[in-house]
Design a protein around this motif. Structure first.
Motif, PDB file in Angstrom:
ATOM      1  N   TYR A 146       0.594  -7.988  -5.737  1.00 15.08           N
ATOM      2  CA  TYR A 146       0.351  -7.268  -4.492  1.00 15.08           C
ATOM      3  C   TYR A 146      -1.149  -7.087  -4.309  1.00 15.08           C
ATOM      4  O   TYR A 146      -1.846  -6.639  -5.209  1.00 15.08           O
ATOM      5  N   GLN A 147      -1.641  -7.463  -3.131  1.00 13.17           N
ATOM      6  CA  GLN A 147      -3.035  -7.207  -2.754  1.00 13.17           C
ATOM      7  C   GLN A 147      -2.999  -6.371  -1.492  1.00 13.17           C
ATOM      8  O   GLN A 147      -2.428  -6.775  -0.482  1.00 13.17           O
ATOM      9  N   SER A 148      -3.597  -5.201  -1.544  1.00 11.88           N
ATOM     10  CA  SER A 148      -3.527  -4.289  -0.406  1.00 11.88           C
ATOM     11  C   SER A 148      -4.294  -4.824   0.790  1.00 11.88           C
ATOM     12  O   SER A 148      -5.284  -5.525   0.650  1.00 11.88           O
TER      13      SER A 148
ATOM     14  N   PRO B 168      -0.989   1.628  -0.220  1.00 15.21           N
ATOM     15  CA  PRO B 168      -0.857   1.039  -1.556  1.00 15.21           C
ATOM     16  C   PRO B 168       0.033   1.852  -2.492  1.00 15.21           C
ATOM     17  O   PRO B 168       0.813   1.284  -3.245  1.00 15.21           O
TER      18      PRO B 168
ATOM     19  N   ILE C  32       3.195   0.169  -4.404  1.00 16.13           N
ATOM     20  CA  ILE C  32       3.236   0.142  -5.868  1.00 16.13           C
ATOM     21  C   ILE C  32       4.451   0.904  -6.388  1.00 16.13           C
ATOM     22  O   ILE C  32       5.119   0.459  -7.333  1.00 16.13           O
TER      23      ILE C  32
ATOM     24  N   TYR D  87      -1.515  -6.077  -9.391  1.00 18.78           N
ATOM     25  CA  TYR D  87      -1.932  -5.643  -8.057  1.00 18.78           C
ATOM     26  C   TYR D  87      -3.443  -5.502  -7.999  1.00 18.78           C
ATOM     27  O   TYR D  87      -4.125  -5.370  -9.000  1.00 18.78           O
TER      28      TYR D  87
END
Length: 93
Positions: A60-62, A68, A72, A87
């Motif tokens: 996951y990349q915000s 976020p 998460i 992440y």
């Protein structure tokens, strides 16, 4: 009308072990139109041509409008705590 199945041949939401199915099979649902035409494509063979994540784990990349913490928490609930996923959260300027 036939019921939808995942790439592993199990119905979406079935109780098969999540460790035996790719995460994508639990997230992506088959469109009804595709299900009706699936017989023309033949049997599913080999691994899927599309992969998700990074290094075999969800990633996951915000983004600028993401929450976020919520994302998460969802990942922790669905795949387990890190190191089950990776992440990268961008700092706000």
């Amino acid at each position: 009308m036939r019921s939808a199945t995942s790439p592993t041949g199990t119905p979406p939401g079935s109780s098969s072990s999540p460790s035996r199915r790719p995460l994508s099979a639990t997230v992506v649902q088959t469109d009804v139109d595709f299900t009706q035409a699936a017989g023309q494509f033949g049997a599913w063979e080999g691994p899927p041509g599309m992969t998700f994540g990074r290094r075999g784990k969800p990633f996951y990349q915000s983004g600028p409008y993401d929450n976020p913490r919520k994302v998460i928490e969802t990942l922790e609930r669905t795949v387990g705590p890190p190191p089950a996923f990776d992440y990268l959260v961008a700092s706000r300027a």
